[in-house]
Design an enzyme around this catalytic site. Structure first.
Site, PDB file in Angstrom:
ATOM      1  N   ASP A  44       1.495  67.712  42.405  1.00 20.80           N
ATOM      2  CA  ASP A  44       0.633  68.088  43.533  1.00 20.80           C
ATOM      3  C   ASP A  44       0.061  66.801  44.118  1.00 20.80           C
ATOM      4  OD1 ASP A  44      -0.652  71.057  44.327  1.00 20.80           O
ATOM      5  OD2 ASP A  44      -1.788  69.354  45.092  1.00 20.80           O
ATOM      6  N   VAL A  71       4.938  64.922  48.310  1.00 22.30           N
ATOM      7  CA  VAL A  71       6.390  65.156  48.340  1.00 22.30           C
ATOM      8  C   VAL A  71       7.071  64.523  49.555  1.00 22.30           C
ATOM      9  CG1 VAL A  71       6.373  67.277  46.962  1.00 22.30           C
ATOM     10  CG2 VAL A  71       6.138  67.422  49.467  1.00 22.30           C
ATOM     11  N   ASN A  97       8.165  73.890  46.208  1.00 18.14           N
ATOM     12  CA  ASN A  97       7.157  74.825  46.729  1.00 18.14           C
ATOM     13  C   ASN A  97       6.104  74.158  47.608  1.00 18.14           C
ATOM     14  OD1 ASN A  97       5.268  77.325  46.529  1.00 18.14           O
ATOM     15  ND2 ASN A  97       4.065  75.629  45.671  1.00 18.14           N
ATOM     16  N   TYR A 162       4.482  75.336  61.889  1.00 21.78           N
ATOM     17  CA  TYR A 162       4.773  75.906  60.571  1.00 21.78           C
ATOM     18  C   TYR A 162       6.069  76.712  60.561  1.00 21.78           C
ATOM     19  CZ  TYR A 162       4.356  78.614  56.295  1.00 21.78           C
ATOM     20  OH  TYR A 162       4.607  79.190  55.074  1.00 21.78           O
TER      21      TYR A 162
HETATM   22  N1  LIG Z   1       0.382  81.936  51.093  1.00 22.61           N
HETATM   23  C1  LIG Z   1       1.250  82.486  51.933  1.00 22.61           C
HETATM   24  O1  LIG Z   1       0.939  83.495  52.604  1.00 22.61           O
HETATM   25  C2  LIG Z   1       2.623  81.912  52.094  1.00 22.61           C
HETATM   26  C3  LIG Z   1       3.557  82.681  52.779  1.00 22.61           C
HETATM   27  C4  LIG Z   1       4.850  82.186  52.937  1.00 22.61           C
HETATM   28  C5  LIG Z   1       5.167  80.950  52.418  1.00 22.61           C
HETATM   29  N2  LIG Z   1       4.222  80.211  51.772  1.00 22.61           N
HETATM   30  C6  LIG Z   1       4.629  78.907  51.250  1.00 22.61           C
HETATM   31  O2  LIG Z   1       4.316  78.831  49.892  1.00 22.61           O
HETATM   32  C7  LIG Z   1       4.063  77.479  49.525  1.00 22.61           C
HETATM   33  C8  LIG Z   1       2.744  77.407  48.789  1.00 22.61           C
HETATM   34  O3  LIG Z   1       1.744  77.914  49.643  1.00 22.61           O
HETATM   35  P1  LIG Z   1       0.325  78.396  49.089  1.00 22.61           P
HETATM   36  O4  LIG Z   1      -0.102  79.495  49.970  1.00 22.61           O
HETATM   37  O5  LIG Z   1       0.392  78.572  47.630  1.00 22.61           O
HETATM   38  O6  LIG Z   1      -0.539  77.114  49.487  1.00 22.61           O
HETATM   39  P2  LIG Z   1      -1.832  76.452  48.776  1.00 22.61           P
HETATM   40  O7  LIG Z   1      -2.399  75.525  49.797  1.00 22.61           O
HETATM   41  O8  LIG Z   1      -2.681  77.487  48.219  1.00 22.61           O
HETATM   42  O9  LIG Z   1      -1.169  75.585  47.624  1.00 22.61           O
HETATM   43  C9  LIG Z   1      -0.271  74.571  47.992  1.00 22.61           C
HETATM   44  C10 LIG Z   1      -0.412  73.393  47.062  1.00 22.61           C
HETATM   45  O10 LIG Z   1       0.518  72.393  47.535  1.00 22.61           O
HETATM   46  C11 LIG Z   1      -0.147  71.142  47.535  1.00 22.61           C
HETATM   47  N3  LIG Z   1       0.460  70.282  48.552  1.00 22.61           N
HETATM   48  C12 LIG Z   1       0.308  70.378  49.893  1.00 22.61           C
HETATM   49  N4  LIG Z   1       0.983  69.378  50.479  1.00 22.61           N
HETATM   50  C13 LIG Z   1       1.539  68.642  49.487  1.00 22.61           C
HETATM   51  C14 LIG Z   1       2.333  67.471  49.487  1.00 22.61           C
HETATM   52  N5  LIG Z   1       2.653  66.844  50.607  1.00 22.61           N
HETATM   53  N6  LIG Z   1       2.753  66.996  48.288  1.00 22.61           N
HETATM   54  C15 LIG Z   1       2.402  67.614  47.122  1.00 22.61           C
HETATM   55  N7  LIG Z   1       1.632  68.705  47.081  1.00 22.61           N
HETATM   56  C16 LIG Z   1       1.213  69.214  48.254  1.00 22.61           C
HETATM   57  C17 LIG Z   1      -1.597  71.444  47.828  1.00 22.61           C
HETATM   58  O11 LIG Z   1      -2.459  70.416  47.380  1.00 22.61           O
HETATM   59  C18 LIG Z   1      -1.799  72.768  47.089  1.00 22.61           C
HETATM   60  O12 LIG Z   1      -2.258  72.543  45.765  1.00 22.61           O
HETATM   61  C19 LIG Z   1       4.098  76.680  50.826  1.00 22.61           C
HETATM   62  O13 LIG Z   1       5.359  76.062  50.959  1.00 22.61           O
HETATM   63  C20 LIG Z   1       3.907  77.740  51.893  1.00 22.61           C
HETATM   64  O14 LIG Z   1       4.492  77.381  53.124  1.00 22.61           O
HETATM   65  C21 LIG Z   1       2.948  80.667  51.589  1.00 22.61           C
END
Ligand SMILES: NC(=O)c1ccc[n+]([C@@H]2O[C@H](COP(=O)([O-])OP(=O)(O)OC[C@H]3O[C@@H](n4cnc5c(N)ncnc54)[C@H](O)[C@@H]3O)[C@@H](O)[C@H]2O)c1
Length: 255
Positions: A44, A71, A97, A162
């Site tokens: 992370d 990442v 992810n 996005y």
């Molecule tokens: N929550 C939703 O509704 C949803 C829906 C569809 C897709 N997604 C996808 O799921 C994935 C996770 O989303 P989430 O909702 O759990 O988000 P979140 O923000 O709750 O968790 C994401 C984590 O990724 C970390 N992160 C962000 N950018 C980063 C980087 N450049 N390098 C390393 N770590 C990084 C953040 O610090 C955080 O801990 C994402 O790819 C998001 O696009 C989420």
């Protein structure tokens, strides 16, 4: 949460790397994978939150290491994959992810926001696939699961950066499936609907209420429900599945 997760040893002894593991879907996946016996390297960009997750999992007896970094940074991605190979003898599973979910429409989008979104969700996903696939190909086996989104299938308001960035996750999944299949490596994606994570809670509450109404199951999803789908696609039970984008969306895309 890690102590009460379902477990069956489905990933016993498997080496897995999970990015964006300090919160939300990545964290739930880390907890589920640990409960299933995986050897973990968790990434992370939030080092403090990541260390807390790693400490909590280690306290349950899980074998887990932290590799903090962005990442979008090629050197950081190489470091996390090298750590997994050195500590656990290779990489069996990558869960790509980590992602950001910026809200912007066409009038408010800026070049900086566009570039940052594409750097993380696009370049970052490609880099993770590239540097995890190399040791997988060397051993002739491996499974990658990318986190895409329903926003890579349908249009939604406020997702000018996005939505297109998530088409990259689905696109990589299809194109890399063809490239990597002859080398023994599978790659699939999940396409979550709205999931109750810190990223979503940070958004406009009115938007979340609208989201609830748009999911036929009448609620938004839980991170654990996405983790269960990721586990299936990463496991040997999905041995004849590659190149698919699996909706985990409460029926959103069925409408
Ligand atoms: N929550 C939703 O509704 C949803 C829906 C569809 C897709 N997604 C996808 O799921 C994935 C996770 O989303 P989430 O909702 O759990 O988000 P979140 O923000 O709750 O968790 C994401 C984590 O990724 C970390 N992160 C962000 N950018 C980063 C980087 N450049 N390098 C390393 N770590 C990084 C953040 O610090 C955080 O801990 C994402 O790819 C998001 O696009 C989420």
């Amino acid at each position: 949460m890690a102590q009460s997760a379902p477990q069956s040893g489905r990933l016993a002894g498997k080496s897995a790397v999970i990015t964006g593991a300090a919160n939300g879907i990545g964290r739930a996946t880390a907890e589920r994978f640990a409960a299933e016996g995986a050897l973990l390297v968790l990434n992370d960009r939030d080092a403090v939150a990541l260390d807390a997750v790693v400490a909590a999992l280690a306290a349950t007896g899980a074998k887990v290491l932290a590799s903090a970094g962005d990442v979008a940074d090629e050197a950081a991605v190489r470091r996390m994959m090298d750590m997994a190979v050195q500590a656990h003898g290779g990489i069996d599973i990558l869960v790509a992810n980590a992602g950001v979910i910026p809200e912007a429409d066409l009038s408010s989008i800026t070049v900086d926001l566009w570039d940052r979104t594409m750097a993380v969700n696009g370049r970052g996903m490609m880099l993770c696939c590239k540097y995890a696939a190399a040791p997988m190909v060397a051993r002739g086996k491996g499974a990658i699961v990318c986190t895409s989104s329903i926003s890579a299938v349908i249009g939604q308001l406020g997702q000018v950066a996005y939505g297109p960035s998530k088409f990259i996750a689905s696109g990589l999944t299809a194109h890399l499936a063809v490239e990597l299949a002859p080398k023994g490596v599978r790659i699939n994606a999940v396409a979550p609907g709205t999931i109750d994570t810190p990223a979503v809670r940070a958004m406009d509450p009115a938007g979340i209420a609208t989201s609830v109404a748009r999911h036929p199951l009448g609620r938004i999803g839980k991170p654990e429900e996405v983790a269960a789908a990721i586990l299936f696609l990463a496991s040997d039970e999905a041995s004849f599945i590659t190149g698919v984008v699996l909706p985990v969306d409460g029926g959103f895309l069925a409408q």
